[in-house]
Design an enzyme around this catalytic site. Structure first.
Site, PDB file in Angstrom:
ATOM      1  N   LYS A  44       0.851  -1.200   0.000  1.00  0.00           N
ATOM      2  CA  LYS A  44       0.000   0.000   0.000  1.00  0.00           C
ATOM      3  C   LYS A  44       0.887   1.252   0.000  1.00  0.00           C
ATOM      4  O   LYS A  44       2.096   1.176   0.257  1.00  0.00           O
ATOM      5  CB  LYS A  44      -0.907  -0.007   1.231  1.00  0.00           C
ATOM      6  CG  LYS A  44      -0.145   0.076   2.559  1.00  0.00           C
ATOM      7  CD  LYS A  44      -1.050  -0.139   3.752  1.00  0.00           C
ATOM      8  CE  LYS A  44      -0.264  -0.047   5.062  1.00  0.00           C
ATOM      9  NZ  LYS A  44      -1.092  -0.415   6.226  1.00  0.00           N
ATOM     10  N   ARG A 142     -10.496   0.273  14.896  1.00  0.00           N
ATOM     11  CA  ARG A 142     -10.323   1.101  13.699  1.00  0.00           C
ATOM     12  C   ARG A 142     -11.204   0.479  12.634  1.00  0.00           C
ATOM     13  O   ARG A 142     -12.402   0.358  12.815  1.00  0.00           O
ATOM     14  CB  ARG A 142      -8.820   1.136  13.328  1.00  0.00           C
ATOM     15  CG  ARG A 142      -8.451   2.208  12.359  1.00  0.00           C
ATOM     16  CD  ARG A 142      -6.969   2.172  12.001  1.00  0.00           C
ATOM     17  NE  ARG A 142      -6.626   1.009  11.183  1.00  0.00           N
ATOM     18  CZ  ARG A 142      -5.401   0.741  10.728  1.00  0.00           C
ATOM     19  NH1 ARG A 142      -4.399   1.548  11.035  1.00  0.00           N
ATOM     20  NH2 ARG A 142      -5.167  -0.305   9.978  1.00  0.00           N
ATOM     21  N   HIS A 174      -6.393  -6.891  12.468  1.00  0.00           N
ATOM     22  CA  HIS A 174      -5.135  -6.145  12.554  1.00  0.00           C
ATOM     23  C   HIS A 174      -4.854  -5.891  14.033  1.00  0.00           C
ATOM     24  O   HIS A 174      -5.768  -5.571  14.799  1.00  0.00           O
ATOM     25  CB  HIS A 174      -5.300  -4.838  11.775  1.00  0.00           C
ATOM     26  CG  HIS A 174      -4.013  -4.183  11.395  1.00  0.00           C
ATOM     27  ND1 HIS A 174      -2.874  -4.865  11.008  1.00  0.00           N
ATOM     28  CD2 HIS A 174      -3.696  -2.859  11.302  1.00  0.00           C
ATOM     29  CE1 HIS A 174      -1.918  -3.987  10.712  1.00  0.00           C
ATOM     30  NE2 HIS A 174      -2.385  -2.775  10.888  1.00  0.00           N
ATOM     31  N   ARG A 230       1.179 -10.773   7.263  1.00  0.00           N
ATOM     32  CA  ARG A 230       0.882  -9.601   6.432  1.00  0.00           C
ATOM     33  C   ARG A 230       1.868  -8.468   6.732  1.00  0.00           C
ATOM     34  O   ARG A 230       1.482  -7.391   7.186  1.00  0.00           O
ATOM     35  CB  ARG A 230      -0.535  -9.150   6.769  1.00  0.00           C
ATOM     36  CG  ARG A 230      -1.486  -9.076   5.607  1.00  0.00           C
ATOM     37  CD  ARG A 230      -2.889  -8.703   6.012  1.00  0.00           C
ATOM     38  NE  ARG A 230      -3.029  -7.928   7.202  1.00  0.00           N
ATOM     39  CZ  ARG A 230      -3.709  -8.311   8.298  1.00  0.00           C
ATOM     40  NH1 ARG A 230      -4.345  -9.456   8.324  1.00  0.00           N
ATOM     41  NH2 ARG A 230      -3.762  -7.535   9.354  1.00  0.00           N
ATOM     42  N   TYR A 272      15.791  30.682   5.950  1.00  0.00           N
ATOM     43  CA  TYR A 272      14.702  31.507   6.475  1.00  0.00           C
ATOM     44  C   TYR A 272      14.818  31.762   7.983  1.00  0.00           C
ATOM     45  O   TYR A 272      15.078  30.849   8.757  1.00  0.00           O
ATOM     46  CB  TYR A 272      13.354  30.820   6.242  1.00  0.00           C
ATOM     47  CG  TYR A 272      12.946  30.741   4.781  1.00  0.00           C
ATOM     48  CD1 TYR A 272      12.981  31.848   3.946  1.00  0.00           C
ATOM     49  CD2 TYR A 272      12.511  29.527   4.268  1.00  0.00           C
ATOM     50  CE1 TYR A 272      12.600  31.744   2.619  1.00  0.00           C
ATOM     51  CE2 TYR A 272      12.115  29.420   2.941  1.00  0.00           C
ATOM     52  CZ  TYR A 272      12.171  30.539   2.121  1.00  0.00           C
ATOM     53  OH  TYR A 272      11.792  30.438   0.817  1.00  0.00           O
ATOM     54  N   CYS A 319      13.864  23.944   3.842  1.00  0.00           N
ATOM     55  CA  CYS A 319      12.852  24.650   3.053  1.00  0.00           C
ATOM     56  C   CYS A 319      12.084  23.663   2.182  1.00  0.00           C
ATOM     57  O   CYS A 319      12.290  22.464   2.261  1.00  0.00           O
ATOM     58  CB  CYS A 319      13.515  25.712   2.191  1.00  0.00           C
ATOM     59  SG  CYS A 319      14.697  26.722   3.119  1.00  0.00           S
ATOM     60  N   MET A 320      11.223  24.192   1.341  1.00  0.00           N
ATOM     61  CA  MET A 320      10.407  23.320   0.493  1.00  0.00           C
ATOM     62  C   MET A 320      11.265  22.510  -0.479  1.00  0.00           C
ATOM     63  O   MET A 320      11.007  21.335  -0.715  1.00  0.00           O
ATOM     64  CB  MET A 320       9.398  24.162  -0.287  1.00  0.00           C
ATOM     65  CG  MET A 320       8.426  23.327  -1.106  1.00  0.00           C
ATOM     66  SD  MET A 320       7.268  24.342  -2.021  1.00  0.00           S
ATOM     67  CE  MET A 320       6.202  24.943  -0.707  1.00  0.00           C
ATOM     68  N   ASP A 321      12.308  23.150  -1.010  1.00  0.00           N
ATOM     69  CA  ASP A 321      13.087  22.523  -2.076  1.00  0.00           C
ATOM     70  C   ASP A 321      14.514  22.200  -1.687  1.00  0.00           C
ATOM     71  O   ASP A 321      15.198  21.517  -2.423  1.00  0.00           O
ATOM     72  CB  ASP A 321      13.214  23.478  -3.288  1.00  0.00           C
ATOM     73  CG  ASP A 321      11.938  24.208  -3.579  1.00  0.00           C
ATOM     74  OD1 ASP A 321      10.917  23.536  -3.699  1.00  0.00           O
ATOM     75  OD2 ASP A 321      11.966  25.454  -3.652  1.00  0.00           O
TER      76      ASP A 321
HETATM   77  C1  LIG Z   1      -0.393  -1.537   6.830  1.00  0.00           C
HETATM   78  C2  LIG Z   1      -0.997  -2.828   7.235  1.00  0.00           C
HETATM   79  C3  LIG Z   1      -0.218  -3.968   7.443  1.00  0.00           C
HETATM   80  C4  LIG Z   1       1.289  -3.942   7.459  1.00  0.00           C
HETATM   81  O1  LIG Z   1       1.745  -3.393   8.680  1.00  0.00           O
HETATM   82  P1  LIG Z   1       3.297  -3.286   9.030  1.00  0.00           P
HETATM   83  O2  LIG Z   1       3.333  -2.800  10.410  1.00  0.00           O
HETATM   84  O3  LIG Z   1       3.886  -2.327   8.064  1.00  0.00           O
HETATM   85  O4  LIG Z   1       3.855  -4.654   8.868  1.00  0.00           O
HETATM   86  C5  LIG Z   1      -0.858  -5.161   7.666  1.00  0.00           C
HETATM   87  N1  LIG Z   1      -2.210  -5.224   7.732  1.00  0.00           N
HETATM   88  C6  LIG Z   1      -2.987  -4.140   7.572  1.00  0.00           C
HETATM   89  C7  LIG Z   1      -4.461  -4.275   7.682  1.00  0.00           C
HETATM   90  C8  LIG Z   1      -2.416  -2.902   7.336  1.00  0.00           C
HETATM   91  O5  LIG Z   1      -3.199  -1.827   7.202  1.00  0.00           O
END
Ligand SMILES: *Cc1c(COP(=O)(O)O)cnc(C)c1O
Length: 396
Positions: A44, A142, A174, A230, A272, A319-321
């Site tokens: 992701k 969540r 999770h 995961r 700045y 800064c930004m850049d």
């Molecule tokens: C982002 C995420 C993960 C991975 O988590 P890590 O801590 O980066 O291993 C696994 N499951 C879900 C649902 C997530 O949102």
């Protein structure tokens, strides 16, 4: 790995995020080995800033069984790149295009009976069976199906599966305290997921798989690994538990070409608001990386940049850049065009250690997840390593 520091940047790019796909592959293999199960590689947020497609390919080359993303468009982006591995997507809104997801063979992990109803409707429309997973809120608080909606959702899944609208593949949740391996909530969450599965079995639906372990849990709690783990951050080489070394290799090096070297006199304020004033005559370098590229402004005066094997302090506001480093009176031998490494994996041959994304995170009270996933802006991604890449591949 040494190729990363030897030649990370094409001559034409001011700022590059060099991603070593071999590191991602090796990290994937390491996590799978420790967990003792298959891996759903989480790619992701554009592969935590590393590029979702190359990261996915590298993880698959390293033995990942499947892929995971938050949003459906992220999954469809992987499909569009020709990746045919199983993909689970778990964060949806009422405007999510479930029809496109089903057509793209994306496993939809659902968090409410409303999402299930929308998927069932989309499946009916196409006259196909949608592959779904159920994301259960076993304690994170969540996403995931809430306790008050569980019975209703379970019955609806049983009905939808009976009529062929869905096939329930996996049960997932999770962890709230994955990074505290001994926290009792971890086992409790696993137990609640088991109970939810048992409820479904009583309704005549047998989930095929179960997964709940994120990176820290995959590395420390093989008893919670169930069928698949995961991991995300561990694949990119960062330890998911503060202070513990699992032998992972950071995959990304953020490096810029020094844009300008010049002398400034004692008393000259820098950048700045002149938050730093040269106490003596000195030489400064301008590095073309700023907060728009993922260098947090909060790091102003609190980071060091690695040039030609040495560390030089950032002075004045980021800064930004761009940001400024103090090279000292003699300029430290730094020349315009030299490579300034902002962070990267440890480099054994360097006299002074290369800063890491974890160093940045600790300095400003955040986590390296936020640092690496924030790299973007004008940083050009360049890939080194062979894992998951073929001769014709281009950098993005
Ligand atoms: C982002 C995420 C993960 C991975 O988590 P890590 O801590 O980066 O291993 C696994 N499951 C879900 C649902 C997530 O949102």
């Amino acid at each position: 790995m040494d190729t990363v520091t030897a030649s990370p940047a094409p001559e034409s790019a001011a700022l590059t995020a060099v991603v070593n796909t071999d590191a991602i592959a090796a990290n994937t293999a390491l996590v799978a080995e420790r967990a003792g199960t298959g891996v759903i590689a989480v790619v992701k947020a554009d592969g935590y800033g590393h590029g979702a497609v190359p990261a996915a390919r590298a993880a698959l080359a390293g033995g990942a069984a499947e892929l995971g993303v938050a949003h459906v468009p992220e999954a469809l982006g992987l499909r569009a790149a020709g990746i045919d591995a199983h993909i689970t997507s778990w964060l949806h809104t009422p405007v999510t295009d479930f029809g496109a997801a089903i057509a793209g063979d994306v496993d939809l992990a659902l968090s409410s009976p409303r999402q299930l109803a929308a998927v069932v409707a989309a499946a009916h429309e196409q006259g196909v069976t949608a592959t779904i997973s159920l994301k259960v809120d076993t304690g994170l608080g969540r996403s995931g199906i809430g306790a008050d909606e569980w019975d209703e959702t379970a019955r609806a899944v049983a009905a939808a599966q009976a009529e062929g609208a869905v096939r329930l593949r996996a049960m997932m949740c999770h962890l709230a305290f994955g990074d505290e391996p001994e926290n009792p909530l971890n086992s409790l969450q696993a137990q609640r997921l088991d109970e939810a599965s048992a409820d479904l079995v009583r309704l005549g639906v047998r989930p095929e798989l179960m997964h709940l372990a994120n990176s820290p849990s995959a590395l420390t709690r093989p008893d919670l690994a169930r069928d698949l783990v995961r991991p995300g951050i561990a694949l990119y080489g960062y330890s998911p538990i503060v202070g513990r070394d699992f032998g992972l290799t950071p995959a990304m090096t953020l490096a810029a070409r020094v844009a300008l070297v010049k002398k400034v006199p004692a008393g000259q304020g820098i950048s700045y608001s002149h938050t730093w004033t040269a106490p003596a005559d000195t030489t400064i370098a301008v590095v073309p990386a700023g907060y728009a590229d993922g260098v947090p402004r909060l790091l102003s005066g609190r980071m060091q940049v690695h040039i030609n094997g040495r560390r030089f302090p950032n002075v004045g506001r980021i800064c930004m850049d761009q940001l400024v480093v103090d090279l000292g009176r003699d300029g430290g031998g730094v020349r315009e065009g030299d490579l300034a490494v902002l962070f990267g994996p440890p480099s054994p041959q360097a006299t002074e250690p290369v800063p890491s994304a974890t160093d940045w995170a600790e300095e400003i009270g955040t986590i390296d997840y936020e640092i690496v996933s924030g790299v973007g802006g004008r940083a050009r991604r360049v890939y080194v390593g062979t894992a998951g890449r073929s001769a014709g591949d281009r950098d993005d």
